[in-house]
Design a protein around this motif. Structure first.
Motif, PDB file in Angstrom:
ATOM      1  N   LEU B  27      -5.401 -38.877   6.968  1.00  0.00           N
ATOM      2  CA  LEU B  27      -6.054 -38.766   8.271  1.00  0.00           C
ATOM      3  C   LEU B  27      -5.385 -37.617   9.022  1.00  0.00           C
ATOM      4  O   LEU B  27      -4.224 -37.707   9.430  1.00  0.00           O
ATOM      5  N   PHE B 750      -9.538 -36.702   5.767  1.00  0.00           N
ATOM      6  CA  PHE B 750     -10.369 -37.105   6.898  1.00  0.00           C
ATOM      7  C   PHE B 750      -9.843 -36.422   8.155  1.00  0.00           C
ATOM      8  O   PHE B 750      -8.757 -36.742   8.621  1.00  0.00           O
ATOM      9  N   THR B 752     -10.154 -35.861  12.142  1.00  0.00           N
ATOM     10  CA  THR B 752     -10.779 -36.524  13.291  1.00  0.00           C
ATOM     11  C   THR B 752     -10.025 -36.177  14.578  1.00  0.00           C
ATOM     12  O   THR B 752      -8.843 -35.833  14.558  1.00  0.00           O
ATOM     13  N   LYS B 758      -8.169 -43.446  14.456  1.00  0.00           N
ATOM     14  CA  LYS B 758      -6.719 -43.635  14.227  1.00  0.00           C
ATOM     15  C   LYS B 758      -6.339 -45.096  14.448  1.00  0.00           C
ATOM     16  O   LYS B 758      -5.570 -45.689  13.678  1.00  0.00           O
TER      17      LYS B 758
END
Lengths: 71, 775
Positions: B27, B750, B752, B758
Motif C-alpha cells: 500500500l 496499491f 492510494t 489505509k
C-alpha cells in the motif's frame, strides 16, 4: 499434408496453369504452410466429403488468398 | 513474476532517491501532489520502454525516468529493467496487455476497446488470429470474385456477375441458333453451295465443248430472239395507232366532260333556283300592286270626303276656342258669377236695411242686367259647341265608313298618317321587288349563256373522243388503255429481244431495230453456214439437242448459287452479331471466337461453357473455403465466450466480490459487450451497473484475463486508487479479495490517497501481511 502431397493435390486441381504458378512461387507458399490457420483449414478439408478435385481446388484457393494476405 | 522493488532517482520533480522494496501486498500511501501518479508513470516507462507511448497522458514529464525496476521471474532470477530490456521482451506481455489488464491508472478500471481486446486476448490465448481469418476471407472474395454474400462481384473492369449472366444467355442463344440452323439446313446449304461451285467449275473447264455448244446455243437463241422480235414488231405495228399522246388527250376530254357535267348540273341548279326566286318576286310584286291600288282608292275617298270636313271642323274649333278664351269671353266668365253674387247681396241688403233700400234695389237691377248679359253669352257659346259636336260626329261616322275608326278627330288624323306611311312602304316594297326581279332576270340570262358554253365544250370533247374511237377502233377508254399497254409491253419485249440479239451478234451503228434486223439475219445466216460447214459434228452431251439445257443448267446453277450465297450471308450476319456479343463477353478472358459456321458456334459454345464453368468452379471452391474459414472463425469466437459465462473464473470472482449478488459474467456475441446476471435472474449490461459495481466487474475481468495470459503464473497489478466509488462494505470486500489474491501469489502495488483504505488495511499492515509505504 506435406508439401509433396499438397503439390500432388494441386496438380489434380482444375486450373493447371495456376498450379504451375504456385509451384513456381513455392517459396511464397512455405510461410502459408507453416501458418496454423492453414493446418486447421487443411484438417477440415481432409475431413470433409469433398471430392479430391474439390479438395485440391479449395486448398489452392486458400493458399492463393493467404499468399495475397502475406504479400 | 513480481516486482521485487524499484528505485527512481529522478523523474521530473520526483526523487525517491532510495530503493523501495516491495512485498506481496503493498500500500503506497501519499497525499495529493506527493508523486503517486508520476511514480506509476515512471514505473510504466521503465517496464515497457518506448511502448509506453500507447498509454494515455504518459508524458506529463517528457524525460525518461532515472532508476530501475527489479523484476523477479521464475527460472530467470532477478531482472533489472530497463537495463535488461523491457517487460515485453522478458515476459511476452505487450504494453497493450499491461495497459488493459495489469496497470490501472487514474482509478479507471474500464478496458479500452474491450470488444477488440477480448478478441485479441482470445487470439493470444488460443494462438489464432481471427482478424487474419477475416483478411483471408476478404482476399478469397477478391480472388474468387465473390461478394461477402457469395454472389459474383459486378465491379468494373471484370463485371463478372453481368458477364456470367450474359454468357449463360449466349449459350442458350447459341443452342437456339444451332437448332435454327439445323432446321434451315445450314450444313446442307453449305454442301450444296460447294457442289454448285464445283459443277460450275466443271462447266467452265470444258472450253471446247462449251465453244461449240455456245455457238449452237447462240444460233438457237439468236433465231428464237429474231423470230420473236419480228413477231413482236408486227404486233407493235398493228397497235401503232395507240399512243400516249392520244391516251392523254382522251383522258383530258373525259375529264372535261366529267367536269362540264358537274358544272352543268350546278349551273342548272342555280338557274332553277333563280327562276323560282323570280317567280316569287313577281307574285309578291303583283300582290303589293293590288294592295296599292286599294290604298289609292281609299286615299282618293279620304281626300274627297274626309279631309275637307276635318279641315272645317278644325277651323271652327279654333274659332270657338278663341271666342271662349279672349276678350268678352274672359270678362264674362269672371263678371257673370260676380253679378250673381251682387244680385244676391243686393236683395239681402234691401230686406235687411230699410234706410238704404233704394241703393240696394238699384244695385240689384244692375246685377240682374249683368246676369242676363252673362246668360246670353253662355247660350251663344253652347250653340257653337253643339255645332262643333255635330260636325265631329259626322266626321267620325264618315271615318268609320272609310275604315279609319277613332274616338276623336285627332285619333282619326293619326290613323290617316299611319295609312299614308303604309302607302309609302308599299311603294318602297314594290320598287325593291322590281330591282330583285331585274337582278334575277340578269342572273338567269348569264346562267343560260354559261349553260350554252358548257354544252358547247362538252359537245366538242365528245366529238373528239368519238373521232379517237373511230381512229382506234375501240369503244371505251379502258379498251384503248389496254391496247396501249399491250403495245408498250410488246415494244419492251422487242427491246429485250433486240438486246439479246445485240449481245449475241452486235449492232449496226444505229439503234433502230428495224435497220438492225437485216444485219442480225445476216449474222444468223453466217453462223448457221459456219456450223453446217462443221459437217454436223457434235460433241456428245452438248449437241444441238441439249445445248439449251447446258445454258439452262448453268443459269439454274448460278441462280441457285446466288440464292444460297444470299441466304448464307443473311445467316452469316446474324452469326456475326452473335459472335460480336460472344467476343465482348469473353474479351476479358483474352478469348476470340469466329462465328461463321456451325463448327464455329460449337467452339464458341464450348468456350463460353468453359468460362462459366471455370468461374463457377472457382466460385464454388472459394465459397467452400470461406465457409470453412467462417466455421473456424466462429469456433474461435466461441473460445472468447469460454473466458466468460457460467463457471468461468471471472464469474466466480465477481460473485465473490459482490457477495453473490451477481452470479455470472458473460460476453454478448451479438454486440461484443459484457453482460452480468443478477441473482434474481435479471440480465444487465455492464453500463447499467453502478459506478462501484462496474469497477469491481472490470477488476474481476482484468484478474481473470491476467491469469489466462500468464498461463497460471502469477503476476503483479499496479492499481491507482481503483475503488474510489465503492462503499465501505464493498471496499472491504474488494480489499479482502485483493488480499486473497495476494495470498495466492499475486502481487498488489496499491497506490492510494484515501485514509479509509489505509484504515481498512490497518490490521493486515500491523500483522505484516500488507506493506505500508508512505510516499
Amino acid at each position: 499434408m506435406d508439401e509433396n502431397e499438397l503439390i500432388k493435390k494441386i496438380d489434380r486441381a482444375a486450373a493447371p496453369r495456376c498450379t504451375d504458378e504456385i509451384k513456381h512461387e513455392f517459396r511464397h507458399i512455405r510461410p502459408v504452410l507453416e501458418n496454423e490457420i492453414f493446418h486447421l483449414f487443411n484438417d477440415r478439408v481432409a475431413a470433409s466429403d469433398f471430392s479430391e478435385e474439390k479438395k485440391a481446388g479449395v486448398i489452392e484457393m486458400l493458399i492463393r488468398a493467404m499468399m495475397g494476405v502475406n504479400a | 513474476m513480481k516486482i521485487r522493488g524499484f528505485s527512481i532517482s529522478r523523474y521530473g520533480p520526483l526523487d525517491h532517491g532510495s530503493y523501495i522494496d516491495l512485498g506481496n501486498f503493498n500500500l503506497l500511501f501519499g497525499w495529493n501532489e506527493e508523486g503517486k501518479t508520476l511514480t506509476i508513470d515512471a514505473l510504466i516507462k521503465m517496464l515497457v520502454g518506448k511502448a509506453s507511448r500507447g498509454f494515455d497522458r504518459i508524458n506529463r514529464v517528457e524525460e525518461n525516468p532515472e532508476g530501475y525496476v527489479l523484476l523477479e521471474k521464475e527460472n530467470r532470477g532477478e531482472i533489472r529493467l530497463p537495463q535488461d530490456g523491457t517487460l515485453t521482451a522478458v515476459t511476452g506481455l505487450t504494453a497493450y496487455e499491461c495497459r488493459n489488464i495489469f496497470i490501472i491508472r487514474d482509478s479507471d478500471l474500464a478496458i479500452t476497446d474491450e470488444g477488440d481486446f477480448y478478441k485479441y486476448v482470445t487470439d493470444r490465448l488460443v494462438g489464432l488470429r481471427t482478424e487474419e481469418i477475416d483478411r483471408i476471407i476478404g482476399e478469397l472474395c477478391h480472388i474468387g470474385h465473390l461478394t461477402r454474400k457469395g454472389d459474383f462481384q459486378d465491379t468494373p473492369p471484370l463485371r463478372l456477375k453481368t458477364r456470367m449472366q450474359q454468357a449463360k444467355k449466349l449459350v442458350d442463344r447459341i443452342d437456339n441458333r444451332q437448332q435454327v440452323l439445323a432446321g434451315d439446313g445450314f450444313a446442307k446449304m453449305e454442301d450444296e453451295l460447294r457442289e454448285i461451285e464445283q459443277k460450275l467449275d466443271e462447266l467452265e473447264d470444258a472450253p471446247g465443248r462449251i465453244e461449240v455448244a455456245a455457238k449452237k446455243e447462240k444460233l438457237s437463241v439468236g433465231r428464237e430472239a429474231l423470230d420473236s422480235l419480228c413477231s413482236v414488231l408486227e404486233t407493235c405495228n398493228d397497235l401503232s395507232v395507240f399512243n400516249r399522246v392520244d391516251e392523254q388527250k382522251w383522258e383530258e376530254y373525259e375529264t372535261v366532260i366529267h367536269n362540264n357535267r358537274a358544272e352543268l348540273n350546278r349551273q342548272l341548279a342555280d338557274l332553277e333556283e333563280e327562276s323560282r326566286k323570280l317567280e316569287r318576286c313577281c307574285k309578291s310584286k303583283e300582290a303589293e300592286e293590288f294592295l296599292l291600288q286599294g290604298y289609292m282608292r281609299s286615299r282618293d275617298r279620304l281626300e274627297e270626303d274626309l279631309k275637307p270636313r276635318i279641315a272645317t271642323y278644325q277651323t271652327r274649333k279654333e274659332q270657338f276656342m278663341r271666342a271662349k278664351s279672349h276678350g268678352w269671353g274672359n270678362f264674362l266668365s269672371v263678371s257673370g258669377p260676380l253679378s250673381i253674387l251682387c244680385f244676391l247681396l243686393s236683395a239681402a241688403g234691401m230686406f235687411l236695411w230699410e234706410q238704404g233700400g233704394e241703393w240696394f234695389f238699384t244695385a240689384m237691377i244692375l246685377s240682374l242686367a249683368a246676369m242676363l248679359i252673362y246668360a246670353g253669352f253662355l247660350f251663344r257659346m253652347a250653340g257653337k259647341k253643339r255645332l262643333l259636336d255635330g260636325l265631329m260626329k259626322e266626321i267620325i261616322e264618315k271615318a268609320g265608313e272609310l275604315k279609319f275608326r277613332a274616338g276623336t278627330p285627332a285619333g282619326i288624323m293619326e290613323r290617316i298618317d299611319e295609312f299614308s306611311r303604309a302607302g309609302a312602304e308599299k311603294n318602297r316594297k314594290i320598287q325593291e321587288l322590281e330591282k330583285d326581279i331585274a337582278h334575277c332576270r340578269k342572273k338567269i340570262d348569264t346562267a343560260n349563256e354559261e349553260l350554252e358554253r358548257l354544252e358547247a365544250v362538252a359537245r366538242d370533247a365528245e366529238e373528239k373522243i368519238r373521232k379517237l374511237k373511230e381512229d382506234a377502233g375501240v369503244d371505251t377508254f379502258q379498251e384503248y388503255q389496254d391496247r396501249l399497254r399491250s403495245r408498250e409491253e410488246h415494244e419492251r419485249e422487242a427491246e429485250i429481244r433486240a438486246g439479246v440479239l445485240a449481245d449475241l451478234f452486235g449492232m449496226e451503228e444505229t439503234d433502230d431495230i428495224n435497220i438492225n434486223i437485216p444485219f442480225w439475219k445476216g449474222k444468223i445466216a453466217l453462223l448457221d453456214g459456219h456450223l453446217r460447214s462443221m459437217g454436223g459434228e457434235l460433241v456428245s452431251g452438248y449437241d444441238g439437242g441439249n445445248s439449251g439445257s447446258i445454258q439452262d443448267e448453268r443459269c439454274r446453277l448460278r441462280n441457285r448459287k446466288q440464292e444460297l450465297v444470299h441466304e448464307l450471308e443473311e445467316l452469316g450476319r446474324k452469326m456475326d452479331n452473335l459472335g460480336g456479343e460472344i467476343n465482348t463477353c469473353l474479351a476479358a478472358e483474352n478469348e476470340y471466337v469466329s462465328c461463321r459456321t456451325i463448327d464455329d458456334l460449337r467452339v464458341a459454345r464450348e468456350k463460353l461453357q468453359q468460362f462459366i464453368s471455370a468461374y463457377q468452379e472457382r466460385g464454388a471452391y472459394t465459397h467452400a473455403a470461406i465457409n470453412i474459414l467462417e466455421q473456424i472463425g466462429a469456433e474461435e469466437e466461441k473460445k472468447v465466450q469460454d473466458l466468460f459465462g457460467p463457471g468461468s473464473a471471472v464469474s466466480k470472482y465477481f460473485a465473490r466480490i459482490t457477495d453473490n449478488l451477481y452470479t455470472e459474467v458473460s460476453l454478448s456475441r451479438e454486440n461484443g459487450m459484457i453482460e452480468v446476471l443478477r441473482s434474481d435472474g435479471q440480465s444487465l449490461n455492464a453500463w447499467q451497473l453502478s459506478g462501484g459495481t462496474y469497477d469491481q466487474l472490470y477488476l474481476c475481468i482484468r484478474i481473470s484475463l491476467g491469469e489466462k495470459l500468464l498461463s497460471g503464473e502469477k503476476g503483479f497489478f499496479i492499481l491507482d486508487d481503483p475503488f474510489l466509488k465503492s462503499d465501505t462494505r464493498r471496499l472491504m470486500n474488494q480489499i479482502n479479495f485483493l488480499r486473497d489474491l495476494a495470498a495466492h501469489g499475486w502481487q498488489m502495488i496499491f497506490f492510494t490517497a484515501k485514509d479509509e483504505v489505509k484504515t481498512a488495511l490497518a490490521g493486515p499492515i500491523e500483522q505484516g501481511e500488507v506493506k505500508l509505504i508512505m510516499m
